[in-house]
Enzyme design. Structure first.
Site, PDB file in Angstrom:
ATOM      1  CG  ASP A 185       8.418 -46.387  -1.676  1.00 58.22           C
ATOM      2  OD1 ASP A 185       7.582 -46.649  -0.287  1.00 58.22           O
ATOM      3  OD2 ASP A 185       8.296 -47.200  -2.427  1.00 58.22           O
ATOM      4  CE  LYS A 224      -3.637  -0.581   2.521  1.00 56.51           C
ATOM      5  NZ  LYS A 224      -4.111  -0.877   3.940  1.00 56.51           N
ATOM      6  CG  HIS A 274     -14.511 -10.582   3.915  1.00 53.56           C
ATOM      7  ND1 HIS A 274     -14.507 -12.045   4.135  1.00 53.56           N
ATOM      8  CD2 HIS A 274     -12.657 -10.584   4.682  1.00 53.56           C
ATOM      9  CE1 HIS A 274     -13.160 -12.495   4.731  1.00 53.56           C
ATOM     10  NE2 HIS A 274     -12.414 -11.523   4.823  1.00 53.56           N
ATOM     11  CD  GLU A 333      11.043 -47.652  -5.151  1.00 56.69           C
ATOM     12  OE1 GLU A 333       9.924 -46.907  -5.138  1.00 56.69           O
ATOM     13  OE2 GLU A 333      11.745 -48.953  -5.965  1.00 56.69           O
ATOM     14  CE1 TYR A 370      10.238 -39.338 -15.988  1.00 63.41           C
ATOM     15  CE2 TYR A 370      12.154 -39.306 -17.127  1.00 63.41           C
ATOM     16  CZ  TYR A 370      11.360 -39.680 -16.413  1.00 63.41           C
ATOM     17  OH  TYR A 370      11.570 -41.146 -15.531  1.00 63.41           O
ATOM     18  NE  ARG A 426      -5.145   3.527   3.546  1.00 62.19           N
ATOM     19  CZ  ARG A 426      -5.580   3.868   2.289  1.00 62.19           C
ATOM     20  NH1 ARG A 426      -4.724   4.794   1.322  1.00 62.19           N
ATOM     21  NH2 ARG A 426      -5.999   2.695   1.819  1.00 62.19           N
ATOM     22  CB  THR A 481       9.450 -38.150  -4.965  1.00 58.42           C
ATOM     23  OG1 THR A 481       8.949 -37.979  -5.643  1.00 58.42           O
ATOM     24  CG2 THR A 481      10.792 -37.743  -5.220  1.00 58.42           C
ATOM     25  NE  ARG A 511       5.623 -50.142  -9.749  1.00 59.45           N
ATOM     26  CZ  ARG A 511       5.075 -48.744  -8.720  1.00 59.45           C
ATOM     27  NH1 ARG A 511       5.776 -47.927  -8.233  1.00 59.45           N
ATOM     28  NH2 ARG A 511       4.310 -49.600  -8.330  1.00 59.45           N
ATOM     29  N   GLY A 545      -7.860  -7.903   6.046  1.00 60.27           N
ATOM     30  CA  GLY A 545      -8.744  -7.633   7.006  1.00 60.27           C
ATOM     31  C   GLY A 545      -7.739  -7.861   8.419  1.00 60.27           C
ATOM     32  CB  CYS A 586       7.832 -41.391 -11.985  1.00 58.12           C
ATOM     33  SG  CYS A 586       8.690 -43.056 -10.209  1.00 58.12           S
ATOM     34  CG  MET A 604      -5.282  -3.537  13.050  1.00 58.84           C
ATOM     35  SD  MET A 604      -4.595  -2.063  12.973  1.00 58.84           S
ATOM     36  CE  MET A 604      -5.193  -1.090  11.847  1.00 58.84           C
ATOM     37  NE  ARG A 646      -5.469  -4.762  -3.175  1.00 60.58           N
ATOM     38  CZ  ARG A 646      -6.392  -4.292  -1.825  1.00 60.58           C
ATOM     39  NH1 ARG A 646      -5.588  -5.202  -1.060  1.00 60.58           N
ATOM     40  NH2 ARG A 646      -7.324  -4.625  -1.978  1.00 60.58           N
ATOM     41  CB  SER A 694      12.236 -43.431 -12.995  1.00 60.99           C
ATOM     42  OG  SER A 694      11.205 -42.707 -11.853  1.00 60.99           O
TER      43      SER A 694
HETATM   44  P1  ADP Z   1      -7.780  -2.255   3.743  1.00 62.04           P
HETATM   45  O1  ADP Z   1      -6.162  -2.859   3.634  1.00 62.04           O
HETATM   46  O2  ADP Z   1      -8.052  -2.959   4.888  1.00 62.04           O
HETATM   47  O3  ADP Z   1      -8.025  -2.227   2.346  1.00 62.04           O
HETATM   48  P2  ADP Z   1      -6.942   0.873   3.918  1.00 62.04           P
HETATM   49  O4  ADP Z   1      -6.177   0.852   4.544  1.00 62.04           O
HETATM   50  O5  ADP Z   1      -6.939   0.367   2.265  1.00 62.04           O
HETATM   51  O6  ADP Z   1      -7.551  -1.075   4.377  1.00 62.04           O
HETATM   52  O7  ADP Z   1      -8.649   1.370   4.196  1.00 62.04           O
HETATM   53  C1  ADP Z   1      -9.815   1.129   3.827  1.00 62.04           C
HETATM   54  C2  ADP Z   1     -10.644   1.898   3.235  1.00 62.04           C
HETATM   55  O8  ADP Z   1     -10.501   3.385   4.672  1.00 62.04           O
HETATM   56  C3  ADP Z   1     -10.663   2.690   2.433  1.00 62.04           C
HETATM   57  O9  ADP Z   1     -10.632   1.809   1.227  1.00 62.04           O
HETATM   58  C4  ADP Z   1     -10.622   3.787   1.980  1.00 62.04           C
HETATM   59  O10 ADP Z   1     -12.012   4.294   1.765  1.00 62.04           O
HETATM   60  C5  ADP Z   1     -10.489   4.211   3.603  1.00 62.04           C
HETATM   61  N1  ADP Z   1      -9.290   4.889   3.482  1.00 62.04           N
HETATM   62  C6  ADP Z   1      -8.405   5.131   4.484  1.00 62.04           C
HETATM   63  N2  ADP Z   1      -7.670   5.933   3.938  1.00 62.04           N
HETATM   64  C7  ADP Z   1      -8.124   7.087   3.683  1.00 62.04           C
HETATM   65  C8  ADP Z   1      -7.830   8.491   4.048  1.00 62.04           C
HETATM   66  N3  ADP Z   1      -6.979   8.630   3.844  1.00 62.04           N
HETATM   67  N4  ADP Z   1      -8.720   9.471   3.067  1.00 62.04           N
HETATM   68  C9  ADP Z   1     -10.123   8.501   3.730  1.00 62.04           C
HETATM   69  N5  ADP Z   1     -10.560   7.380   2.913  1.00 62.04           N
HETATM   70  C10 ADP Z   1      -9.726   6.446   3.863  1.00 62.04           C
HETATM   71 MG    MG Z   2      -7.632  -0.963   0.552  1.00 62.94          MG
HETATM   72 MG    MG Z   3      -9.345  -3.055   5.779  1.00 59.10          MG
END
Ligand code: ADP
Ligand code: MG
Ligand code: MG
Length: 897
Positions: free
Chosen positions: A790, A35, A476, A766, A872, A105, A788, A638, A114, A852, A116, A360, A785
């Site tokens: 055995d 990020k 999610h 083997e 192979y 973040r 792996t 074999r 997810g 094999c 944190m 990303r 051959s």
């Molecule tokens: P994750 O890794 O779970 O995607 P993020 O760090 O991307 O978490 O944050 C989740 C959401 O929080 C982002 O998609 C965005 O909508 C919001 N967010 C994060 N930073 C900012 C910011 N500086 N201004 C406004 N919204 C933000």
């Molecule tokens: Mg994000």
């Molecule tokens: Mg998140």
């Protein structure tokens, strides 16, 4: 801890970005996390990114080295970065008039959804909330403040979410309010007072009012989260080492919730489920942060094209905010061309101004990965070799597995969003723990949830497919399912789930826990019962990419096959020969087993020879069939391997039957079975030991092979290539004796038929002793051959059949990082392979080397075989394409070095 302190003295820990420049860039993912590195890159590209700074992953490492403390040089660098951020944004951190608010973040090298929760609106307190109120109104400011307290208390201070929900619900009830929108500034103020009381009561100290204290609390929470259970499970499932650590990005806030001219959303530059080049994504007007992915409000599509495919009646961003849309489209194109890959974007619109919050490389299904890679190579964005590297070999599995048959009868009970393609049949389960437990027992389960959260990852992984009642294409459940290659249907509206009773209802129908359903992730359908499946299409883009992969690889790929069906599948999947034909499978055939048993039961060579003579034509016709299918590709056969007692009847009923048929009494049968009984058959009378004690068995098999080869060569005019393989050799002597048996059979057949064919005699390696004696053994063996399976058993001293009791615990404790029966133990078993290869080649420079075992279809093990210079790998027919791609990756990655 003198040493780390010294090491830390002059280190740069903090990297700023914004205002068209940045200290870092996209190449610095290891240090800044994905990020942080991409935010820096976007800032450098001049894209609209709110300014901020990233605290590096090196701090995370130092934090744990120092026993959850920071290097002393960190605080001054953070202070300096904050001052720079204040300057860039023209706001002050904690300023009562013009407050700088930030998000905190987390971000590791690889994305970990997810891990944190992000903390938004940090920096709000009793003073700065007033400043926000003058800018954006009282109601907005106090609502933001209470959200911040709620989020911070939950994520950083560890208080339960529902503590706050209860306070809010109680307040609304007392006021007679139904909706949050009825709450005015004064109401939020009152709720804030109660929130703070709750925090103080729970923690014995007040909610932090000092923005700096808030900031450090959040930073520590991110670093602390690296070691939480969710993160550890995710890392384990995705092979992410604990040493990588996470970075922390602190970024000034932008607001997507300032009213009708503000919005927030996510977008993909191409469709992540099928790879179609359309602008894909979802957004919400007047919303902030995770509202889009949380699945609480249903978001609208971004583009008209996408809205049309979905049949959505909501206004797409393209029409609601045409100028912002045009700019977003531009940014998306710029980023895709810049990164040369499909991008997953997060953006926010504040009062008609677009801000980019993340980019990303987008997660995608195998089908999408394939299409995008081939399309991008055709568009000239990437080379053919790069395209080959874009598809993970293990991902290919998804493309090789069945989908719902074209004209199968579908009893659709509900249709939701087609969140992740593929089809699966299984029993309904509502709880993730239960899904995991049942899957461990070998049940196919389908996880049905209202929505999923990171706690469900284990259950989602264990399930064959996932269905949720709520959530969009970027929820999610959808994102994780696509990443794992699980079919998924999301937002199946109308699904009423009663978890407690173990039942869901939809359109007047009821489905109970344990009932079988079928999920079609590509169509978004959930069907009652088990629906008929269909085999995958291997032409088109798949064929193209595999052709490119074949050009790139050096390692040949063969298949393990003994039946005509398997051999044909193998050839269809691109196998270049058979690497292992297990002849005992032919012995087990219902028609032949009586003759096999008669052979085993006879007391002398003469009796055995009589039975073997009857078996000969049967074996011959098996081999003829294989040679016809394989043409002029090599077939490694074999000779008989398993202990003889395996062929004897076990149950009393079977004994009776055999006794009747063979004219031998049941007592005699039992005596013979007892004679043959071994306390440890894996190390007993099997493999070439059978050939040494009963040479007539191998003699018959060798004769069957050569007669078959000669017959097929006469019949087709093509030259079959038999490779006769002697199993379980430990000493050169064994091989010398048995090679003579094979060679004599060949000479006899050639003399009788007047036809001579090329053939080879070699051995399986083997046993550790054979690996060490490879130099000697190679003087008789024309090929090795590596068996792996055995070789792993005999090197580790672990019987695979008994390993279940402890191997999982070994893996959990990191004693063996991976199951050594799935991924080759490179430093142990692999070392023996290397030694044998080296010594074998010294004696016979052109000796042919292959593998094999089951490892032949495991990408990491295939890469090992490439590096070790084997000729192979041989694997099960369905894994042949995976091995071809893995071999190409190994070759391409080597040439990149
Ligand atoms: P994750 O890794 O779970 O995607 P993020 O760090 O991307 O978490 O944050 C989740 C959401 O929080 C982002 O998609 C965005 O909508 C919001 N967010 C994060 N930073 C900012 C910011 N500086 N201004 C406004 N919204 C933000
Ligand atoms: Mg994000
Ligand atoms: Mg998140």
């Amino acid at each position: 801890m003198g040493e780390p302190a010294l090491k830390h003295a002059e280190q740069t820990w903090v990297y700023g970005f914004g205002g068209g420049t940045a200290d870092g860039d996209a190449s610095m993912k290891n240090l800044l996390g994905g990020k942080g590195a991409n935010l820096a890159e976007m800032a450098k590209l001049g894209l609209p990114v709110p300014p901020g700074f990233t605290i590096s992953t090196a701090v995370c490492t130092a934090y744990y080295e120092l026993g959850r403390d920071y290097p002393s040089t960190l605080a001054p660098q953070v202070d300096a970065a904050l001052i720079a951020l204040e300057k860039e944004s023209g706001k002050g951190f904690g300023d009562p008039e013009n407050p700088l608010l930030v998000s905190v973040r987390s971000g590791a090298r690889a994305s970990m959804p997810g891990m944190m929760d992000t903390v938004l609106n940090l920096g709000l307190n009793e003073a700065s909330v007033k400043g926000l109120a003058t800018l954006a109104g009282d109601r907005f400011a106090y609502d933001s403040y209470r959200r911040f307290i709620q989020m911070y208390s939950n994520v950083v201070l560890g208080l339960r979410h529902d503590t706050f929900e209860h306070i809010l619900d109680d307040y609304k009830e007392r006021q007679g309010f139904e909706l949050d929108t009825e709450m005015q500034a004064e109401d939020w103020k009152a709720v804030i007072v109660s929130y703070k009381e709750a925090v103080e009561k729970a923690l014995g100290k007040p909610f932090p009012d000092d923005p700096k204290e808030q900031l450090w609390g959040a930073i520590s929470a991110v670093f602390g989260s690296w070691m939480n259970d969710r993160a550890i499970t995710y890392r384990k499932l995705n092979d992410i080492p604990a040493e990588w650590g996470t970075a922390v990005t602190v970024q000034s806030m932008v607001f997507g919730n300032l009213g009708e001219t503000s919005a927030t959303g996510v977008a993909f530059t191409r469709d992540p489920s099928n790879g179609e080049p359309i602008f894909y994504g979802e957004y919400l007007i007047n919303a902030q942060g995770e509202d889009v992915v949380a699945g609480i409000r249903t978001p609208a599509p971004i583009s008209r094209e996408r809205a049309d495919t979905l049949g959505s009646s909501d206004a797409p961003l393209e029409e609601a905010m045409p100028e912002v849309y045009a700019q977003l489209r531009d940014v998306a194109n710029t980023l895709e061309r810049h990164y040369k890959d499909m991008q997953d974007l997060e953006f926010t619109v504040e009062n008609d101004r677009l801000y980019m919050l993340q980019t990303r490389n987008g997660k995608r299904t195998a089908a999408a990965a394939l299409k995008i890679a081939v399309d991008m190579a055709r568009e000239g964005l990437i080379t053919e070799n790069e395209a080959v590297l874009r598809l993970e070999p293990s991902q290919l599995d998804q493309l090789l597995h069945p989908t719902i048959a074209d004209n199968a009868k579908r009893d659709v009970i509900v249709t939701g969003l087609p969140a992740s393609p593929g089809a699966a049949v299984g029993k309904v389960v509502f709880d993730s723990e239960e899904a995991f437990a049942l899957a461990e027992k070998g049940e196919d389960v389908i996880l049905v949830r209202i929505e999923t959260s990171p706690e469900d990852i284990k259950g989602m992984h264990a399930a064959r497919a996932i269905v949720t009642a709520r959530g969009g294409m970027t929820s999610h459940a959808a994102v994780v399912a696509r990443g794992m290659g699980r079919p998924c249907v999301c937002g199946a509206g109308g699904l009423q789930i009663d978890t407690a009773k173990g039942v869901f209802r939809v359109m007047g129908r009821e489905v109970n826990k344990g009932d079988v359903i079928t999920v079609d992730g590509a169509a978004g359908q959930v069907m009652l019962g088990a629906v008929e499946m269909m085999q995958p299409d291997l032409s088109g883009d798949f064929g193209t990419l595999m052709e490119w992969a074949d050009k790139a690889r050096r390692l040949k790929v063969r298949a393990n096959a003994e039946t005509a069906l398997d051999a044909r599948t193998a050839v269809d999947f691109g196998a270049e020969g058979i690497g292992l034909c297990r002849t005992e499978h032919m012995f087990f055939d219902a028609e032949r087993i009586p003759e096999v048993r008669a052979m085993i039961l006879s007391n002398d060579e003469k009796g055995r020879r009589e039975s073997l003579a009857k078996l000969l034509p049967m074996q011959r016709s098996d081999f003829e069939e294989l040679f016809r299918i394989l043409g002029e590709m090599p077939v490694t056969i074999r000779l008989l391997d398993p202990p003889l007692h395996e062929f004897l009847p076990h149950s009393d009923a079977d004994m009776d039957e055999v006794a009747k048929a063979s004219g031998v009494s049941v007592e005699e049968l039992k005596r013979r079975a007892a004679d043959l009984h071994e306390s440890n058959p894996m190390l007993g009378h099997r493999g070439c030991r059978l050939g040494i004690t009963y040479p007539e068995i191998y003699e018959m098999q060798a004769r069957a092979i050569f007669e078959a080869a000669v017959n097929v060569s006469k019949e087709t005019g093509r030259q079959p290539i038999p490779e006769v393989m002697i199993p379980l050799v430990a000493t050169h002597k064994e091989l010398q004796i048995l090679k003579k048996v094979v060679d004599e059979a060949a000479q006899a057949v050639f003399a009788e038929t007047g036809t001579t064919l090329e053939y080879m005699v070699g051995t399986m390696i083997e046993l550790p002793r054979a690996a060490l004696q490879a130099a000697d053994i190679a003087s008789s063996a024309e090929f090795f051959s590596f068996g792996t399976n055995d070789l792993t058993q005999t090197t580790l001293g672990i019987s695979r059949d008994d390993a279940g009791r402890f191997l999982k615990i070994y893996e959990d404790k990191g004693i063996y990082e991976k199951d050594p029966f799935v991924t080759l133990d490179q430093v142990g078993v692999g070392e023996l392979v290397k030694i044998a290869a080296e010594r074998g080649r010294k004696t016979r420079p052109n000796i042919k080397l292959g593998i094999c075992g089951e490892h032949g279809g495991d990408p990491a093990s295939v890469a090992f075989c490439h590096r070790t210079g084997l000729d192979y790998v041989s694997c099960s027919p369905y894994r042949v394409p995976i091995a071809r791609l893995a071999a190409a990756h190994a070759a391409l990655k080597e040439s990149l070095k």
